[in-house]
Scaffold this motif. Structure first.
Motif, PDB file in Angstrom:
ATOM      1  N   MET A 231       0.628  -1.440   0.128  1.00  0.00           N
ATOM      2  CA  MET A 231      -0.044  -0.108  -0.083  1.00  0.00           C
ATOM      3  C   MET A 231       1.044   1.116   0.011  1.00  0.00           C
ATOM      4  N   GLY A 232       2.045   0.996   0.567  1.00  0.00           N
ATOM      5  CA  GLY A 232       2.853   2.219   0.355  1.00  0.00           C
ATOM      6  C   GLY A 232       2.787   3.311   1.657  1.00  0.00           C
ATOM      7  N   GLU A 233       2.773   4.487   1.632  1.00  0.00           N
ATOM      8  CA  GLU A 233       2.818   5.711   2.582  1.00  0.00           C
ATOM      9  C   GLU A 233       1.624   6.207   2.372  1.00  0.00           C
ATOM     10  N   GLN A 234       0.527   6.258   3.497  1.00  0.00           N
ATOM     11  CA  GLN A 234      -0.790   6.884   3.483  1.00  0.00           C
ATOM     12  C   GLN A 234      -0.852   8.053   4.542  1.00  0.00           C
ATOM     13  N   PRO A 235      -1.584   9.073   4.035  1.00  0.00           N
ATOM     14  CA  PRO A 235      -1.938   9.945   5.227  1.00  0.00           C
ATOM     15  C   PRO A 235      -3.072   9.557   6.249  1.00  0.00           C
ATOM     16  N   ILE A 236      -2.832   9.607   7.562  1.00  0.00           N
ATOM     17  CA  ILE A 236      -3.795   8.982   8.408  1.00  0.00           C
ATOM     18  C   ILE A 236      -4.370  10.371   9.427  1.00  0.00           C
ATOM     19  N   PHE A 237      -3.901  11.257   9.395  1.00  0.00           N
ATOM     20  CA  PHE A 237      -4.491  12.417  10.124  1.00  0.00           C
ATOM     21  C   PHE A 237      -3.701  13.673   9.561  1.00  0.00           C
ATOM     22  N   SER A 238      -4.548  14.765   9.493  1.00  0.00           N
ATOM     23  CA  SER A 238      -4.104  15.989   8.791  1.00  0.00           C
ATOM     24  C   SER A 238      -4.755  17.157   9.769  1.00  0.00           C
ATOM     25  N   THR A 239      -4.066  18.113   9.887  1.00  0.00           N
ATOM     26  CA  THR A 239      -4.433  19.546  10.453  1.00  0.00           C
ATOM     27  C   THR A 239      -3.769  20.831   9.797  1.00  0.00           C
ATOM     28  N   ARG A 240      -4.097  21.686  10.100  1.00  0.00           N
ATOM     29  CA  ARG A 240      -3.261  23.149   9.617  1.00  0.00           C
ATOM     30  C   ARG A 240      -2.660  23.830  10.726  1.00  0.00           C
ATOM     31  N   ALA A 241      -1.386  24.322  10.650  1.00  0.00           N
ATOM     32  CA  ALA A 241      -0.733  25.031  11.600  1.00  0.00           C
ATOM     33  C   ALA A 241       0.408  25.871  11.149  1.00  0.00           C
ATOM     34  N   HIS A 242       0.970  26.792  11.822  1.00  0.00           N
ATOM     35  CA  HIS A 242       2.088  27.674  11.628  1.00  0.00           C
ATOM     36  C   HIS A 242       3.488  26.972  11.978  1.00  0.00           C
ATOM     37  N   VAL A 243       4.142  26.786  11.187  1.00  0.00           N
ATOM     38  CA  VAL A 243       5.429  25.821  11.385  1.00  0.00           C
ATOM     39  C   VAL A 243       6.659  26.580  11.838  1.00  0.00           C
ATOM     40  N   PHE A 244       7.368  26.204  12.557  1.00  0.00           N
ATOM     41  CA  PHE A 244       8.445  26.917  13.112  1.00  0.00           C
ATOM     42  C   PHE A 244       9.812  25.910  13.467  1.00  0.00           C
ATOM     43  N   GLN A 245      11.021  26.483  13.085  1.00  0.00           N
ATOM     44  CA  GLN A 245      12.154  25.598  13.641  1.00  0.00           C
ATOM     45  C   GLN A 245      13.085  26.622  14.556  1.00  0.00           C
ATOM     46  N   ILE A 246      13.784  25.757  15.449  1.00  0.00           N
ATOM     47  CA  ILE A 246      14.449  26.717  16.562  1.00  0.00           C
ATOM     48  C   ILE A 246      15.759  27.171  15.593  1.00  0.00           C
ATOM     49  N   ASP A 247      16.232  28.346  16.240  1.00  0.00           N
ATOM     50  CA  ASP A 247      17.437  28.805  15.563  1.00  0.00           C
ATOM     51  C   ASP A 247      18.659  28.063  15.680  1.00  0.00           C
ATOM     52  N   PRO A 248      19.426  27.436  14.622  1.00  0.00           N
ATOM     53  CA  PRO A 248      20.209  26.591  14.827  1.00  0.00           C
ATOM     54  C   PRO A 248      21.752  27.365  15.537  1.00  0.00           C
ATOM     55  N   ASN A 249      21.602  28.618  15.564  1.00  0.00           N
ATOM     56  CA  ASN A 249      22.771  29.577  15.849  1.00  0.00           C
ATOM     57  C   ASN A 249      22.626  29.710  17.677  1.00  0.00           C
ATOM     58  N   THR A 250      21.408  30.290  17.757  1.00  0.00           N
ATOM     59  CA  THR A 250      21.232  30.880  19.427  1.00  0.00           C
ATOM     60  C   THR A 250      20.554  29.661  20.146  1.00  0.00           C
ATOM     61  N   LYS A 251      19.798  28.825  19.394  1.00  0.00           N
ATOM     62  CA  LYS A 251      19.046  27.627  20.078  1.00  0.00           C
ATOM     63  C   LYS A 251      17.984  28.100  21.246  1.00  0.00           C
ATOM     64  N   LYS A 252      17.643  29.392  20.863  1.00  0.00           N
ATOM     65  CA  LYS A 252      16.627  29.993  21.696  1.00  0.00           C
ATOM     66  C   LYS A 252      15.367  30.524  20.949  1.00  0.00           C
ATOM     67  N   ASN A 253      15.849  31.369  19.659  1.00  0.00           N
ATOM     68  CA  ASN A 253      14.664  32.060  18.899  1.00  0.00           C
ATOM     69  C   ASN A 253      13.933  31.144  17.988  1.00  0.00           C
ATOM     70  N   TRP A 254      12.584  31.238  17.919  1.00  0.00           N
ATOM     71  CA  TRP A 254      11.920  30.336  16.848  1.00  0.00           C
ATOM     72  C   TRP A 254      12.142  31.185  15.409  1.00  0.00           C
ATOM     73  N   VAL A 255      12.347  30.232  14.366  1.00  0.00           N
ATOM     74  CA  VAL A 255      12.471  30.863  13.065  1.00  0.00           C
ATOM     75  C   VAL A 255      11.174  30.288  12.146  1.00  0.00           C
ATOM     76  N   PRO A 256      10.289  31.225  11.666  1.00  0.00           N
ATOM     77  CA  PRO A 256       9.195  30.562  10.881  1.00  0.00           C
ATOM     78  C   PRO A 256       9.392  30.103   9.586  1.00  0.00           C
ATOM     79  N   THR A 257       8.882  28.901   9.194  1.00  0.00           N
ATOM     80  CA  THR A 257       9.512  28.188   7.984  1.00  0.00           C
ATOM     81  C   THR A 257       8.269  28.253   7.039  1.00  0.00           C
TER      82      THR A 257
END
Length: 374
Positions: free
Chosen positions: A1-27
């Motif tokens: 069957m392969g890879e199938q979606p089982i649950f979805s939602t909507r949200a704003h995505v962020f990643q931690i700043d790799p330099n400071t490890k404190k601030n959030w960077v929106p992606t």
């Protein structure tokens, strides 16, 4: 069957700043679809999100991962394979709770799948003869090495339509999303000054939106109240007209001889009564809808009051922190002045000591000359 979606939602995505490890960077500039995928061939759960054709989240769920809710609308988890921390900002607390429940569920499923895989490897690697142990271990371990992949690569081609899933799996917000309703990251991950200003802006935006909605609902409430009075009057008039028509029909039926004119008049009167009943039913439905709008307006008013109170508390807290900062600056300035005065006193003492040493040297030379002369 392969890879199938089982649950979805909507949200704003962020990643931690790799330099400071404190601030959030929106992606992502706006809310995107975040989906749980299940690969039945490898028995693996993954979290995937696409912004156009770019994969901004590709995280494989492992038993040692933990999803942490840092606020009412924000959550985060660390991915050691991708060497980053992901953050999601949701439009409501219910969406965050649902996502966290699915994370715990799929994490437990991943743990059970890993234990089953280990048991299968142990059973397969159990030797039936002494010389077959190394061959069985290699046959078990070799497919596992092939299944591992880099955390940043997608295992199967994905499109935005496949991530959205079916209508049953998709989670849609209960209320319209405004630009002001965008969830902010946790305060613990931001610097002090930036966090306080962003919180103030966020609550001010929400308060302004609620004030606008409250004004619209108040106007609609006043208009609906006037309409309700008018409709009640019309309803009473319709009821009186219906009773009069019923009496007229009864009187016509009592008249001897069922003539064609009486039958046609009765049919017309019955049709008029049906139309009046339909109009009455429509007005009653409209009245129920207006009552529901009044209840929603009251709920918005209570939310506005709570947000106003929280905004006042935040302002008081900011004033307290500003006073503390001013006190610390004054204490720092006074300590600097004291240090400068201490340095000046030390310099004067050193100069005095130098002069005394010079005088002592002169006195020693004079005594030495006297001793030599005697």
């Amino acid at each position: 069957m392969g890879e199938q979606p089982i649950f979805s939602t909507r949200a704003h995505v962020f990643q931690i700043d790799p330099n400071t490890k404190k601030n959030w960077v929106p992606t992502s500039k706006h809310a995107v679809t975040v989906s749980y995928f299940f690969d039945s061939t490898r028995n693996v759960y993954r979290i995937i999100s696409l912004d156009g054709s770019k994969a901004i989240i590709n995280s494989t769920i492992t038993p040692n991962m933990t999803f942490t809710k840092t606020s009412q609308k924000f959550g985060q988890w660390a991915d050691s394979r991708a060497n980053t921390v992901y953050g999601l900002g949701f439009s409501s607390e219910s969406h965050l709770v649902k996502f966290a429940e699915k994370f715990a569920e799929f994490k437990e499923a991943a743990r059970l799948a890993k234990e089953k895989s280990q048991e299968k490897m142990e059973l397969t690697s159990t030797p039936s003869q002494g010389g077959t142990v190394k061959r069985n271990v290699l046959s078990v371990n070799k497919p596992v090495i092939k299944k591992e992949s880099a955390p940043g690569d997608l295992q199967s081609p994905l499109t935005s339509e496949s991530i959205n899933g079916t209508d049953n799996d998709r989670v849609t917000p209960d209320t319209p999303q405004h630009p002001e309703a965008r969830a902010e990251p946790s305060q613990n991950a931001l610097p002090f000054s930036h966090s306080s200003s962003s919180i103030n802006k966020h609550w001010e935006a929400e308060l302004a939106a609620l004030k606008g909605n409250n004004a619209k609902l108040t106007a609609a409430l006043l208009e609906s109240t006037a309409n309700v009075k008018q409709w009640k009057q019309q309803l009473a008039a319709y009821q009186e007209e219906a009773e009069r028509l019923h009496k007229r029909v009864t009187e016509l039926e009592c008249v001897s001889g069922q003539t064609t004119g009486i039958k046609s008049q009765k049919t017309e009167l019955n049709r008029t009564i049906e139309e009046l009943e339909l109009a009455l039913k429509a007005k009653e439905e409209e009245l129920e809808r207006l009552k529901a709008e009044v209840e929603s307006a009251n709920e918005f008013r209570s939310q506005r009051d709570s947000l106003t109170q929280r905004l006042q508390e935040t302002e008081v807290r900011n004033q307290t922190l500003e006073a503390q900062l001013t006190d610390l600056e004054q204490r720092l300035e006074s300590s600097q002045l004291e240090r400068e005065a201490f340095r000046k006193s030390l310099r004067s003492l050193l100069e005095l000591l130098d002069s005394k040493i010079f005088e002592l040297n002169e006195l020693r030379d004079a005594l030495a000359k006297l001793l030599e002369g005697s």
